[in-house]
Design a protein around this motif. Structure first.
Motif, PDB file in Angstrom:
ATOM      1  N   ASN A  60       0.848  -1.188   0.000  1.00 28.27           N
ATOM      2  CA  ASN A  60       0.000   0.000   0.000  1.00 28.27           C
ATOM      3  C   ASN A  60       0.888   1.243   0.000  1.00 28.27           C
ATOM      4  OD1 ASN A  60      -2.084   1.850   0.285  1.00 28.27           O
ATOM      5  ND2 ASN A  60      -2.454   1.401   2.445  1.00 28.27           N
ATOM      6  N   VAL A  95      -2.280  -2.420 -11.359  1.00 27.73           N
ATOM      7  CA  VAL A  95      -3.329  -3.253 -10.779  1.00 27.73           C
ATOM      8  C   VAL A  95      -2.908  -3.631  -9.367  1.00 27.73           C
ATOM      9  CG1 VAL A  95      -4.579  -5.443 -10.984  1.00 27.73           C
ATOM     10  CG2 VAL A  95      -3.953  -4.152 -13.049  1.00 27.73           C
ATOM     11  N   VAL A  96      -3.850  -3.624  -8.430  1.00 28.88           N
ATOM     12  CA  VAL A  96      -3.575  -3.939  -7.026  1.00 28.88           C
ATOM     13  C   VAL A  96      -4.359  -5.177  -6.624  1.00 28.88           C
ATOM     14  CG1 VAL A  96      -3.873  -3.164  -4.638  1.00 28.88           C
ATOM     15  CG2 VAL A  96      -3.027  -1.571  -6.375  1.00 28.88           C
ATOM     16  N   ASP A 133      -5.255  -7.121  -3.133  1.00 29.77           N
ATOM     17  CA  ASP A 133      -5.186  -6.883  -1.689  1.00 29.77           C
ATOM     18  C   ASP A 133      -6.517  -7.243  -1.046  1.00 29.77           C
ATOM     19  OD1 ASP A 133      -5.078  -5.238   0.947  1.00 29.77           O
ATOM     20  OD2 ASP A 133      -3.103  -4.880   0.081  1.00 29.77           O
ATOM     21  N   ARG A 147      -9.471  -2.643   0.271  1.00 27.85           N
ATOM     22  CA  ARG A 147      -9.445  -1.595  -0.738  1.00 27.85           C
ATOM     23  C   ARG A 147      -8.684  -0.416  -0.129  1.00 27.85           C
ATOM     24  NH1 ARG A 147     -14.339  -0.897  -1.164  1.00 27.85           N
ATOM     25  NH2 ARG A 147     -14.647   1.198  -0.332  1.00 27.85           N
ATOM     26  N   THR A 173      -4.090   2.905  -2.144  1.00 29.31           N
ATOM     27  CA  THR A 173      -3.438   2.559  -3.401  1.00 29.31           C
ATOM     28  C   THR A 173      -4.429   1.882  -4.339  1.00 29.31           C
ATOM     29  OG1 THR A 173      -1.370   2.244  -2.173  1.00 29.31           O
ATOM     30  CG2 THR A 173      -1.452   1.379  -4.414  1.00 29.31           C
ATOM     31  N   ALA A 174      -5.218   0.963  -3.784  1.00 27.55           N
ATOM     32  CA  ALA A 174      -6.211   0.258  -4.601  1.00 27.55           C
ATOM     33  C   ALA A 174      -7.251   1.217  -5.170  1.00 27.55           C
ATOM     34  CB  ALA A 174      -6.883  -0.827  -3.767  1.00 27.55           C
ATOM     35  N   GLU A 175      -7.611   2.246  -4.411  1.00 24.31           N
ATOM     36  CA  GLU A 175      -8.591   3.215  -4.889  1.00 24.31           C
ATOM     37  C   GLU A 175      -8.117   3.930  -6.150  1.00 24.31           C
ATOM     38  OE1 GLU A 175      -9.183   5.795  -1.578  1.00 24.31           O
ATOM     39  OE2 GLU A 175     -10.962   4.728  -0.885  1.00 24.31           O
ATOM     40  N   ALA A 208      -5.934   2.639  -8.330  1.00 18.96           N
ATOM     41  CA  ALA A 208      -5.490   1.686  -9.346  1.00 18.96           C
ATOM     42  C   ALA A 208      -6.487   1.590 -10.497  1.00 18.96           C
ATOM     43  CB  ALA A 208      -5.295   0.314  -8.709  1.00 18.96           C
ATOM     44  N   GLU A 259      -7.311  -1.254 -11.597  1.00 18.69           N
ATOM     45  CA  GLU A 259      -8.095  -2.439 -11.244  1.00 18.69           C
ATOM     46  C   GLU A 259      -7.666  -2.902  -9.861  1.00 18.69           C
ATOM     47  OE1 GLU A 259      -9.095  -6.911 -13.097  1.00 18.69           O
ATOM     48  OE2 GLU A 259      -7.582  -5.620 -14.022  1.00 18.69           O
ATOM     49  N   HIS A 260      -8.621  -3.335  -9.058  1.00 20.26           N
ATOM     50  CA  HIS A 260      -8.337  -3.891  -7.735  1.00 20.26           C
ATOM     51  C   HIS A 260      -9.027  -5.236  -7.610  1.00 20.26           C
ATOM     52  CE1 HIS A 260      -9.600  -4.191  -3.277  1.00 20.26           C
ATOM     53  NE2 HIS A 260      -8.391  -4.697  -3.406  1.00 20.26           N
TER      54      HIS A 260
END
Length: 727
Positions: A171, A200-201, A203, A206, A209-211, A213, A215-216
Motif C-alpha cells: 500500500n 493493478v492492485v 489486496d 481496498r 493505493t487500490a482506490e 489503481a 483495477e483492484h
C-alpha cells in the motif's frame, strides 16, 4: 534564521527536507526540498513533523539505570559501568549464547546501524541474534538468496519506465513503499497512468493505493502463492513465456513448468478467492505489456507461504523477460557498493539452529517468534541477558504478551533507544543516542533499493549535545564491554574499523586522504571512494567522495537503473537459478494445503500514512483526529455477528484476546477483519505521554508465535484465524 537540508530518516522513501532553523537552533519548519534530485519537493505528514519528533520532550537525552524498580538518570560512565557489571558475569558464567541481541527497524535509518551493528554482533559471539526482519521482509531475502545467490540482491520495479505494474500486498500510497525506495511513490504510480500505462492492485483491503489503481482484486489473506502459481501456469499453458534477453542466463525453467502444472487457475480459485478468468487475464496483461513489473511487499511476506509468494513474484518477472530490463524490475547500484562481480558461494541457511524449537539460522539470525522460548526454557544455552538496539518487540512480534512477560524474567537487559517504551521499560540500562538533527545521515540500506540511482549525504543540522553521546560511540563502547576489554575510549574501535575498511578496499596506504568529522563519516568516505562511482582514491578524477556529497546538499543524480546481470549474481552457476530444491519442496506443502477449510474469519493488519510501525505515536500532529486503531469489519460479517459500528467487540485467537472498537466498512472483503499494528501504549512504566492519550490496542496479542513461514522463519501476521463477539 537559516536553511538546512537533509534526508528524512522516518521511512524508506529517502525524501529531501528543507528545514528552517532559528538563530538559537530551533527547527521551526520542515518542507519538501524542491531541488532534491530524487524527491523533487515531495513530503508526507511524517517528514513535516521532523523537528517536532527531534524535540519531543519525552525523548531521552541522558542514560537511565534501574534502581529500586525505577529508572533514574545517571552519567554515561555510570551507565556503562552498570552494563559491564550486568553483562560480563552472565557471559563469563553461562557462555556467549546466554546473551541475545534484538535489532529493531530504526537501525536501517541510521549511519551507526549500517556501520557499527555488524561488528558489534560479531563481537558478542552469540548465535541468538533476532531482528524485525522476521516480522517483515525475511521471505524476500530468502527467495532472492536462492534466485540470485545473495539475500541482499533484491530487484525493484523500474517505476519511471514501466507500462504495467502489478502490486500485491503493498500500500505505497500510505507506506511510501518498502524494499523499493521511491520518493513520491503515489506520484510515480500516477505517472504510469499519465503515459498510458496501468497498475493493478491485489489486496484483501481496498487501500488508498487500490482506490487509485486501474483495477483492484480482492484476495483471501495468505493465498498469494496460489494466485501467482495460477499466473505462472497460464504463462506456460498459453505459450506466453518469453525470457527475451535473459535467454541463456536462467536455469530451472522446465522444473518450474512441472511444478506449475498442478496449479491451474480453475484449481486455485476457490482457495484464493480470485476468479479463474481474472487470474488468466492478469497473466495475459503481464505477458502482453512491453515493459512490466510485479511488486509484492509485506502482505505477501507475513503469511504462511511468504517465501513461495516472494519467489513466484520474481518467477513471473523472469518468465516474461522483465528481470534486469528497463521498465521491468532491476538491481540498483548504490554509491557505497562496488558493483563488481564477487564470489559465487550461493545462499545457504541452517548454519546453526535455535536451542528450543530447532529453527534454522537464516541470514545470520533466528526467528523472533522463538525468543520467548529461549528466555523461558531452562537448560544449557538459556538466554539470560538481552541487548536491544532500537525497535519495540513487545508491540511488533507475535504473541507479544508472552514476550512481554518473558522480558521481565531476564537476568539483565540493556537497550540502545531514545524512548522508555513498552520494551525498554524492562531494561536495566537505557542508552539514548543523539537525535537525528545532531548527526549526519546517509542511507546505507535504502539507496541499495532506490528506483533511480542517486546519492545524498546530510551533515548534522544542530550542534552536538556536549552531554549526549553519538550512537557510534555507544555501540563502540558496548563492543569493548562484550569482548572483555572493559569500558574505555571508543576511538580504539573507530580506528580499528577504519583500518579494516581500508584494508578490505585495498586502500590501506591512502589513510591520510580520508575525510570526515566523525567515525561514521570517515567510513562513508572510504565506501563511496571505493564504490562504483567513487574516485578510487585519486584513480578516477571527478568521482564521488564524501566532500563531493557535501557539496551537493540536494543529492547527486546517478541516472536510471542499468542492467547488471550477470555481474550482480552470486549463484554457484553464475546464472539466475529459478528453481532451488527448498522452493520446489515447499511447493509440495502448498499443494497439500490447497483444499484446506478457509471459512473462518481471519485478521490482517493495516498501516496509515502518519505511522511507521510503533514509533510515530508520540508526536501530537501525527495522532490527532479520529481514532485510527479500529477493527474494520465488512457489513455482511457485522450483520451476521451482530456487531455495531462504533461499539466494542472482543477479538479472540489461539494466542490471546483483546477488545477493539468496530468500524463497519466495505474496504475489507467479507471474511476478513483488519486492525492496525504498532499500538497498545497503555503499559505501566512507559514514558510516552502523547501516545498514552491515544493508546489503541496491540494487535500482536492475537498473532501466533507457533505459526510461521518455515523457509524464512518469518512470523505470520496476516490471515490469523479469529473469533469476534460483541461486548
Amino acid at each position: 534564521m537559516r536553511t538546512a537540508y537533509r534526508t528524512c530518516p522516518l521511512c524508506e522513501a529517502a525524501c529531501g527536507l528543507e528545514l528552517t532553523v532559528t538563530d538559537d537552533d530551533q527547527v521551526v519548519a520542515a518542507r519538501g526540498d524542491r531541488e532534491h534530485v530524487f524527491s523533487h519537493g515531495f513530503i508526507c505528514p511524517k517528514g513535516a513533523t521532523f523537528g517536532q519528533l527531534s524535540s519531543d520532550p519525552d525523548r531521552l537525552r541522558r542514560p537511565l539505570v534501574r534502581r529500586d524498580g525505577r529508572h533514574v538518570e545517571v552519567s554515561w560512565d555510570e551507565a556503562f559501568a552498570a552494563v559491564e557489571a550486568g553483562l560480563r558475569p552472565i557471559i563469563e558464567g553461562y557462555g556467549r549464547n546466554a546473551l541475545a541481541v534484538y535489532l529493531g527497524n530504526p537501525n536501517a535509518h541510521t549511519m551507526a546501524g549500517g556501520l557499527y551493528v555488524t561488528p558489534l554482533l560479531k563481537a558478542t559471539g552469540t548465535r541468538n541474534v533476532f531482528s524485525a526482519s522476521t516480522v517483515d521482509q525475511m521471505p524476500k531475502h530468502v527467495s532472492c538468496g536462492y534466485l540470485f545467490g545473495n539475500p541482499l540482491t533484491i530487484p525493484v520495479p523500474d517505476l519511471d519506465r514501466t507500462d504495467f505494474l502489478l502490486i500485491l500486498g503493498a500500500n505505497p500510497w500510505e507506506s511510501n513503499g518498502s524494499l523499493a525506495t521511491a520518493a513520491d511513490f503515489p506520484g510515480r504510480l500516477t505517472a504510469i497512468q499519465a503515459r498510458g500505462g496501468r497498475f493493478v492492485v491485489v489486496d484483501p483491503r481496498r487501500t488508498r493505493t487500490a482506490e487509485h489503481a486501474d483495477e483492484h482484486l480482492f484476495i483471501r489473506p495468505g493465498t498469494d502463492a496460489y494466485l501467482l502459481f495460477g499466473m505462472v501456469h497460464t504463462l506456460f499453458d498459453e505459450n506466453l513465456t518469453d525470457l527475451r534477453d535473459l535467454a541463456g542466463q536462467v536455469t530451472g525453467v522446465e522444473q518450474v513448468r512441472e511444478l506449475a502444472a498442478d496449479f491451474a487457475p480453475e484449481k486455485v480459485t476457490a482457495a484464493c478467492g480470485v476468479p479463474a478468468e481474472q487470474i488468466r487475464d492478469l497473466a495475459r496483461q503481464l505477458a502482453a505489456a512491453d515493459r512490466a513489473a510485479v511488486y509484492g511487499r509485506i502482505g505477501t511476506c507475513t503469511v504462511e507461504f511468504g517465501t513461495l509468494a516472494s519467489w513466484l513474484i520474481d518467477v513471473l518477472n523472469v518468465l516474461t523477460g522483465n528481470l534486469d530490463r528497463p521498465g521491468g524490475v532491476m538491481f540498483p547500484l548504490a554509491a557505497h557498493l562496488s558493483g563488481k562481480p564477487g564470489k559465487r558461494n550461493g545462499f545457504t541457511v541452517g548454519r546453526w539452529h535455535s536451542r528450543v524449537r530447532g529453527f534454522p539460522e537464516v541470514k545470520g539470525e533466528l526467528p523472533i517468534a522463538t525468543l520467548a522460548d529461549e528466555i523461558e526454557t531452562p537448560g544449557e544455552g538459556q538466554v539470560r541477558a538481552l541487548l536491544t538496539v532500537a525497535g519495540n518487540p513487545v508491540l511488533s512480534t507475535p504473541n507479544s504478551g508472552r514476550l512481554d512477560r518473558a522480558l521481565g524474567g531476564l537476568g539483565f537487559m540493556v537497550s540502545v533507544d531514545p524512548y522508555l517504551n513498552e520494551t525498554t521499560r524492562h531494561a536495566d540500562v537505557v542508552l539514548p543516542p543523539l537525535d537525528a538533527m545532531r548527526k549526519g545521515h546517509y542511507d546505507f540500506s535504502f539507496l541499495a533499493f532506490a528506483v533511480r540511482n542517486f546519492a545524498a549525504y546530510s551533515p548534522s543540522v544542530l550542534p552536538a549535545d556536549p552531554e549526549g553521546l553519538d550512537e557510534c560511540d555507544i555501540l563502540a563502547r558496548l563492543l569493548r564491554i562484550v569482548t572483555g576489554q572493559g569500558d574505555g575510549d571508543p576511538a580504539v574501535v573507530h580506528e580499528y574499523l577504519l583500518d579494516q575498511a581500508l584494508t578490505r578496499t585495498g586502500f590501506a596506504a591512502s589513510r591520510e586522504l580520508i575525510d570526515g568529522d566523525g567515525p561514521a563519516e570517515r567510513l562513508l568516505d572510504v565506501a563511496v571512494r571505493a564504490g562504483a562511482y567513487g574516485d578510487q582514491f585519486g584513480g578516477r578524477p571527478g568521482g564521488l567522495t564524501l566532500q563531493t556529497l557535501k557539496e551537493h546538499p540536494h543529492g547527486i543524480d546517478l541516472g536510471p537503473l542499468q542492467p547488471r546481470l550477470p555481474d550482480a549474481l552470486r549463484t554457484p552457476s553464475g546464472m539466475v537459478e529459478l528453481c532451488a530444491p527448498p522452493l520446489a519442496a515447499e511447493t509440495g506443502r502448498l499443494l497439500g494445503a490447497l483444499d484446506r477449510d478457509r471459512d473462518q474469519l481471519v485478521l490482517i493488519g493495516r498501516r496509515h500514512l502518519r505511522s511507521n510501525n510503533s514509533w510515530m505515536h508520540n508526536v501530537p500532529a501525527l495522532v490527532k483526529g479520529r481514532d485510527r486503531c479500529t477493527l474494520q469489519v465488512h457489513p455482511s460479517d457485522a450483520s451476521r455477528l451482530e456487531l455495531v459500528d462504533g461499539q466494542p467487540a472482543q477479538v479472540t485467537s489461539r494466542a490471546g484476546a483483546l477488545s477493539a472498537r468496530v468500524e463497519v466498512s466495505d474496504r475489507v472483503m467479507p471474511g476478513v477483519v483488519s486492525l492496525p499494528h504498532g499500538w497498545g501504549h497503555d503499559l505501566p512504566g512507559v514514558r510516552l505521554s502523547v501516545a498514552a492519550e491515544h493508546p489503541g490496542v496491540n494487535s500482536n496479542i492475537l498473532t501466533d508465535e507457533l505459526v510461521m513461514d518455515p523457509l524464512s522463519g518469518n512470523s505470520v501476521l496476516n490471515g490469523i484465524p479469529v473469533q469476534i463477539n460483541p461486548l
